[in-house]
Motif scaffolding. Structure first.
Motif, PDB file in Angstrom:
ATOM      1  N   ARG A 182       0.727  -1.092  -0.069  1.00 63.85           N
ATOM      2  CA  ARG A 182      -0.141  -0.090   0.080  1.00 63.85           C
ATOM      3  C   ARG A 182       0.689   1.326   0.096  1.00 63.85           C
ATOM      4  O   ARG A 182       0.598   2.235  -0.717  1.00 63.85           O
ATOM      5  CB  ARG A 182      -0.878   0.040   1.250  1.00 63.85           C
ATOM      6  CG  ARG A 182      -1.935   1.269   1.276  1.00 63.85           C
ATOM      7  CD  ARG A 182      -2.374   1.638   2.653  1.00 63.85           C
ATOM      8  NE  ARG A 182      -1.007   2.134   3.388  1.00 63.85           N
ATOM      9  CZ  ARG A 182      -0.601   3.408   3.293  1.00 63.85           C
ATOM     10  NH1 ARG A 182      -1.139   4.198   2.892  1.00 63.85           N
ATOM     11  NH2 ARG A 182       0.403   3.577   4.126  1.00 63.85           N
ATOM     12  N   LEU A 240       2.462   1.842  -3.386  1.00 65.78           N
ATOM     13  CA  LEU A 240       1.634   1.974  -4.390  1.00 65.78           C
ATOM     14  C   LEU A 240       0.944   3.516  -4.208  1.00 65.78           C
ATOM     15  O   LEU A 240       0.453   4.072  -5.228  1.00 65.78           O
ATOM     16  CB  LEU A 240       0.360   1.017  -4.447  1.00 65.78           C
ATOM     17  CG  LEU A 240       0.828  -0.248  -4.903  1.00 65.78           C
ATOM     18  CD1 LEU A 240      -0.449  -1.319  -4.943  1.00 65.78           C
ATOM     19  CD2 LEU A 240       1.168  -0.264  -6.518  1.00 65.78           C
ATOM     20  N   THR A 241       0.948   4.007  -3.019  1.00 69.43           N
ATOM     21  CA  THR A 241       0.495   5.585  -2.827  1.00 69.43           C
ATOM     22  C   THR A 241       1.443   6.392  -2.362  1.00 69.43           C
ATOM     23  O   THR A 241       1.001   7.643  -2.660  1.00 69.43           O
ATOM     24  CB  THR A 241      -0.668   5.186  -1.796  1.00 69.43           C
ATOM     25  OG1 THR A 241       0.257   4.972  -0.676  1.00 69.43           O
ATOM     26  CG2 THR A 241      -1.550   4.233  -1.875  1.00 69.43           C
ATOM     27  N   ASP A 242       2.734   6.269  -2.555  1.00 69.91           N
ATOM     28  CA  ASP A 242       3.647   7.153  -1.976  1.00 69.91           C
ATOM     29  C   ASP A 242       4.707   7.370  -3.238  1.00 69.91           C
ATOM     30  O   ASP A 242       5.407   6.370  -3.631  1.00 69.91           O
ATOM     31  CB  ASP A 242       4.432   6.836  -0.844  1.00 69.91           C
ATOM     32  CG  ASP A 242       5.238   7.998  -0.032  1.00 69.91           C
ATOM     33  OD1 ASP A 242       6.056   8.552  -0.924  1.00 69.91           O
ATOM     34  OD2 ASP A 242       4.849   8.058   1.105  1.00 69.91           O
ATOM     35  N   ASP A 283      -0.805  -1.120 -10.343  1.00 72.35           N
ATOM     36  CA  ASP A 283      -1.145  -0.003  -9.748  1.00 72.35           C
ATOM     37  C   ASP A 283      -2.510  -0.135  -9.133  1.00 72.35           C
ATOM     38  O   ASP A 283      -3.330  -1.182  -9.138  1.00 72.35           O
ATOM     39  CB  ASP A 283      -1.462   0.933 -10.981  1.00 72.35           C
ATOM     40  CG  ASP A 283      -1.739   2.233 -10.689  1.00 72.35           C
ATOM     41  OD1 ASP A 283      -1.311   2.684  -9.761  1.00 72.35           O
ATOM     42  OD2 ASP A 283      -2.296   3.116 -11.640  1.00 72.35           O
ATOM     43  N   LEU A 284      -2.717   0.754  -8.267  1.00 74.61           N
ATOM     44  CA  LEU A 284      -4.075   0.878  -7.230  1.00 74.61           C
ATOM     45  C   LEU A 284      -5.221   0.904  -8.303  1.00 74.61           C
ATOM     46  O   LEU A 284      -5.391   2.045  -9.048  1.00 74.61           O
ATOM     47  CB  LEU A 284      -3.762   1.680  -6.225  1.00 74.61           C
ATOM     48  CG  LEU A 284      -4.634   1.792  -5.100  1.00 74.61           C
ATOM     49  CD1 LEU A 284      -4.237   0.476  -4.152  1.00 74.61           C
ATOM     50  CD2 LEU A 284      -4.645   3.163  -4.074  1.00 74.61           C
ATOM     51  N   ALA A 292      -6.874   5.914  -3.050  1.00 75.19           N
ATOM     52  CA  ALA A 292      -6.283   5.613  -1.868  1.00 75.19           C
ATOM     53  C   ALA A 292      -6.837   5.811  -0.764  1.00 75.19           C
ATOM     54  O   ALA A 292      -6.803   5.022   0.309  1.00 75.19           O
ATOM     55  CB  ALA A 292      -4.735   6.305  -1.929  1.00 75.19           C
ATOM     56  N   ASP A 293      -7.581   6.964  -0.862  1.00 79.59           N
ATOM     57  CA  ASP A 293      -8.418   7.257   0.558  1.00 79.59           C
ATOM     58  C   ASP A 293      -9.856   6.321   0.678  1.00 79.59           C
ATOM     59  O   ASP A 293     -10.406   6.684   1.636  1.00 79.59           O
ATOM     60  CB  ASP A 293      -8.808   8.632   0.520  1.00 79.59           C
ATOM     61  CG  ASP A 293      -9.883   9.177  -0.861  1.00 79.59           C
ATOM     62  OD1 ASP A 293     -10.032   8.208  -1.584  1.00 79.59           O
ATOM     63  OD2 ASP A 293      -9.905  10.513  -1.039  1.00 79.59           O
ATOM     64  N   LEU A 313      -9.496   3.146   0.858  1.00 77.75           N
ATOM     65  CA  LEU A 313      -8.726   1.846   1.227  1.00 77.75           C
ATOM     66  C   LEU A 313      -9.387   1.643   2.720  1.00 77.75           C
ATOM     67  O   LEU A 313      -9.301   2.669   3.558  1.00 77.75           O
ATOM     68  CB  LEU A 313      -7.355   1.535   1.122  1.00 77.75           C
ATOM     69  CG  LEU A 313      -6.787   1.614  -0.148  1.00 77.75           C
ATOM     70  CD1 LEU A 313      -5.345   1.841  -0.213  1.00 77.75           C
ATOM     71  CD2 LEU A 313      -7.340   0.215  -0.930  1.00 77.75           C
ATOM     72  N   LEU A 366      -6.873  -4.723  -0.969  1.00 75.02           N
ATOM     73  CA  LEU A 366      -6.002  -3.956  -1.793  1.00 75.02           C
ATOM     74  C   LEU A 366      -6.189  -4.111  -3.094  1.00 75.02           C
ATOM     75  O   LEU A 366      -5.300  -5.176  -3.847  1.00 75.02           O
ATOM     76  CB  LEU A 366      -4.362  -4.129  -1.523  1.00 75.02           C
ATOM     77  CG  LEU A 366      -3.558  -3.097  -2.043  1.00 75.02           C
ATOM     78  CD1 LEU A 366      -3.758  -1.703  -1.630  1.00 75.02           C
ATOM     79  CD2 LEU A 366      -1.948  -3.460  -1.412  1.00 75.02           C
TER      80      LEU A 366
END
Length: 383
Positions: free
Chosen positions: A225, A228-230, A347-348, A352-353, A355, A369
């Motif tokens: 996570r 994939l988000t940072d 990729d997500l 992200a918000d 999850l 995820l």
């Protein structure tokens, strides 16, 4: 909570049962470093007369349980040494080989689809398969152990059946290895000169598998996570591995799988963090709270996310044995690297918000995820 109550916080558990939550880094260091004053012996708890037989937290705060979790003193040290020696003898190359094999087999089941839930389809299935092999279970027994352990940990309606399946499987394996020793963890535990009973070994094996499975699965999920988000970890998603260890270590500081642990019991009246703790009081170990203690996370401090001074594996003689930490790290890192190797454009699939985390005060992990990727052919093998 820290701002309002300080480093040691009065809390109420299910049924308004009182306890102390230790959030301060130094206070937690004090509690975990003094097993005489802050004992692991649950018989000391002053609240037992008011605890009903169906109290939902009994699996977490047991009484008269024969596992290593609740032994103290020299016997605890002997059992910890038995477990540590059995795990330390695991060949690191074989361990990584097992982790790669099962990870590849799991990726084979999703790689042609172009999308998956990395938690349900992968992370929650991998650690227990590796641990089962290290113990000495056959590959054919692996899927059943996965289902049983996940049911037991997640408190599903068949959690009791899962616990019974796991216990009976352990007992059968112990009986087999007593008759036919092999090069596995169970055989080494049985050969230990400490004179442990089959029941003690069975209980310790179940504790080891439960403690090694879900936190490692969450370590994989929380690390992926983050990557994939940072944006700091974007390069690792396109062929690089150098940031995997960095992401894993950051998770142990900022998003540790084991958030809180129950517990310790005060053996006499004492002071802790300005609080008057009475003999028999229960203390919950706030591992993530201690990791985030602003008193030790200041700029330039030695206690920063760049090292391993976190509490994610506990501290003191009841901490997670170092060989067990090494096993978890190899399984988690291998699991993440196989995902990045096999699904290079992962990729997500959702914002992200959106999850969500599992609603647990003890373990911190994602419920799902969802990811997308370009479909790729499987490499062969089957589960």
């Amino acid at each position: 909570m820290r701002r309002e109550h300080g480093s040691v916080v009065p809390v109420l558990l299910d049924g308004d049962v009182p306890a102390w939550l230790v959030l301060g880094y130094r206070e937690l260091h004090q509690v975990t470093g003094d097993p005489v004053l802050f004992s692991r012996d649950s018989e000391l708890w002053s609240q037992w007369p008011s605890i009903p037989d169906d109290w939902p937290m009994l699996p977490m705060i047991g009484r008269r349980q024969p596992s290593i979790l609740y032994t103290v003193g020299e016997r605890h040290r002997e059992r910890a040494a038995m477990i540590g020696n059995a795990l330390e003898a695991v060949d690191p190359f074989e361990l990584r080989g097992h982790a790669e094999r099962f990870a590849d087999e799991l990726i084979d089941t999703i790689c042609t689809k172009g999308g998956a839930d990395i938690i349900g389809d992968y992370a929650t299935l991998l650690p227990v398969r590796v641990l089962a092999t290290l113990y000495g279970f056959s590959d054919e027994q692996g899927p059943g152990l996965v289902t049983a352990l996940n049911d037991m940990i997640n408190g599903r309606e068949n959690a009791i059946a899962g616990q019974q399946h796991l216990g009976s499987a352990m007992a059968e394996l112990i009986a087999l290895r007593k008759a036919e020793p092999a090069e596995d963890v169970v055989s080494r535990m049985l050969a230990d000169p400490g004179g442990f009973t089959d029941e003690e070994i069975t209980q310790d094996l179940m504790v080891m598998m439960a403690a090694g499975h879900q936190p490692t699965a969450d370590w994989i999920g929380n690390s992926l996570r983050l990557m994939l988000t940072d944006d700091r970890f974007a390069a690792s998603l396109f062929g690089g591995r150098h940031s995997v260890a960095e992401a894993m270590n950051e998770v142990l500081w900022e998003d540790t799988p084991t958030q809180n642990v129950a517990g310790r019991w005060a053996s006499r009246d004492t002071q802790l963090g300005g609080r008057r703790v009475r003999a028999g009081d229960l203390l919950l170990l706030g591992l993530q709270g201690a990791n985030n203690d602003p008193q030790v996370r200041t700029h330039g401090s030695e206690f920063t996310g760049g090292n391993s001074a976190h509490f994610s594996f506990g501290h003191g003689e009841h901490r997670c044995p170092f060989p067990a930490q090494e096993v978890a790290e190899v399984v988690a890192r291998t699991g993440i690297e196989v995902v990045l190797d096999r699904l290079p454009d992962i990729d997500l699939a959702v914002p992200a918000d959106t999850l969500e985390r599992r609603p647990s005060p003890w373990l911190r992990g994602l419920t799902a995820l969802p990811v997308n990727f370009t479909p790729t052919p499987s490499v062969g093998g089957s589960l």
